[in-house]
Scaffold this motif. Structure first.
Motif, mmCIF file in Angstrom:
data_model
loop_
_atom_site.group_PDB
_atom_site.id
_atom_site.type_symbol
_atom_site.label_atom_id
_atom_site.label_comp_id
_atom_site.label_asym_id
_atom_site.label_seq_id
_atom_site.Cartn_x
_atom_site.Cartn_y
_atom_site.Cartn_z
ATOM 1 N N HIS A 105 0.835 -1.202 0.000
ATOM 2 C CA HIS A 105 0.000 0.000 0.000
ATOM 3 C C HIS A 105 0.873 1.256 0.000
ATOM 4 O O HIS A 105 0.592 2.218 -0.725
ATOM 5 C CB HIS A 105 -0.927 -0.033 1.215
ATOM 6 N N SER A 108 2.583 1.752 -3.437
ATOM 7 C CA SER A 108 1.641 2.251 -4.435
ATOM 8 C C SER A 108 1.352 3.737 -4.234
ATOM 9 O O SER A 108 1.222 4.487 -5.206
ATOM 10 C CB SER A 108 0.348 1.443 -4.428
ATOM 11 N N ARG A 109 1.268 4.184 -3.000
ATOM 12 C CA ARG A 109 1.062 5.618 -2.717
ATOM 13 C C ARG A 109 2.268 6.450 -3.142
ATOM 14 O O ARG A 109 2.120 7.542 -3.674
ATOM 15 C CB ARG A 109 0.798 5.834 -1.224
ATOM 16 N N ILE A 111 4.490 5.691 -5.510
ATOM 17 C CA ILE A 111 4.508 5.719 -6.981
ATOM 18 C C ILE A 111 3.471 6.691 -7.509
ATOM 19 O O ILE A 111 3.742 7.477 -8.415
ATOM 20 C CB ILE A 111 4.302 4.293 -7.541
ATOM 21 N N ARG A 112 2.284 6.665 -6.924
ATOM 22 C CA ARG A 112 1.207 7.586 -7.345
ATOM 23 C C ARG A 112 1.623 9.038 -7.108
ATOM 24 O O ARG A 112 1.331 9.915 -7.922
ATOM 25 C CB ARG A 112 -0.064 7.258 -6.573
ATOM 26 N N ALA A 113 2.320 9.323 -5.994
ATOM 27 C CA ALA A 113 2.766 10.684 -5.699
ATOM 28 C C ALA A 113 3.832 11.157 -6.690
ATOM 29 O O ALA A 113 3.852 12.328 -7.081
ATOM 30 C CB ALA A 113 3.309 10.765 -4.273
ATOM 31 N N LYS A 115 4.110 10.210 -9.818
ATOM 32 C CA LYS A 115 3.523 10.370 -11.149
ATOM 33 C C LYS A 115 2.898 11.754 -11.325
ATOM 34 O O LYS A 115 2.743 12.215 -12.440
ATOM 35 C CB LYS A 115 2.472 9.291 -11.389
ATOM 36 N N ARG A 116 2.522 12.403 -10.260
ATOM 37 C CA ARG A 116 1.868 13.726 -10.358
ATOM 38 C C ARG A 116 2.816 14.792 -10.711
ATOM 39 O O ARG A 116 3.782 15.102 -10.755
ATOM 40 C CB ARG A 116 1.199 14.083 -9.050
#
Length: 116
Positions: A105, A108-109, A111-113, A115-116
């Protein structure tokens, strides 16, 4: 109450490694030494009414509590002069599954951060 707290502190203070490692057991020439993760916690308190003119012991209370946890993590097995650690698979799964979920978890957070 004070004597109980002093006795608990003395007993737990002297346990040390004895609480994490059990007594060795020898069966058919194989020595087994159980290992556990051990944790203790204790607390206590006194509550008064805050009146400086009040008689000692009136309108005051005290309490305490404690608890412990012991998780068997495995055993050291000595056979033919060779020692090896054999983990407790149930304890390993009980700790490993939540750890992997949290780690996944978190990754994934992150990686998501990025990508922005």
């Amino acid at each position: 109450m004070t004597n109980l707290v002093v006795k608990l502190a003395e007993n737990i203070g002297t346990m040390g490694v004895k609480s994490a490692y059990g007594e060795p057991v020898t069966i058919d020439g194989v020595t087994i030494l159980p290992v556990a993760l051990v944790q203790f916690g204790f607390g206590g308190g006194i509550e008064g009414d805050g009146d400086p003119d009040a008689e000692a012991g009136s309108a005051s209370s005290s309490g305490g509590g404690g608890g412990g946890l012991s998780v068997p993590v495995g055993a050291y097995v000595t056979e033919n002069g060779r020692a090896r650690f054999e983990p407790n698979l149930i304890a390993l799964l009980a700790v490993g599954i939540p750890f992997l979920w949290v780690a996944g978890h978190t990754v994934s957070r992150v990686i998501r951060a990025f990508k922005r």
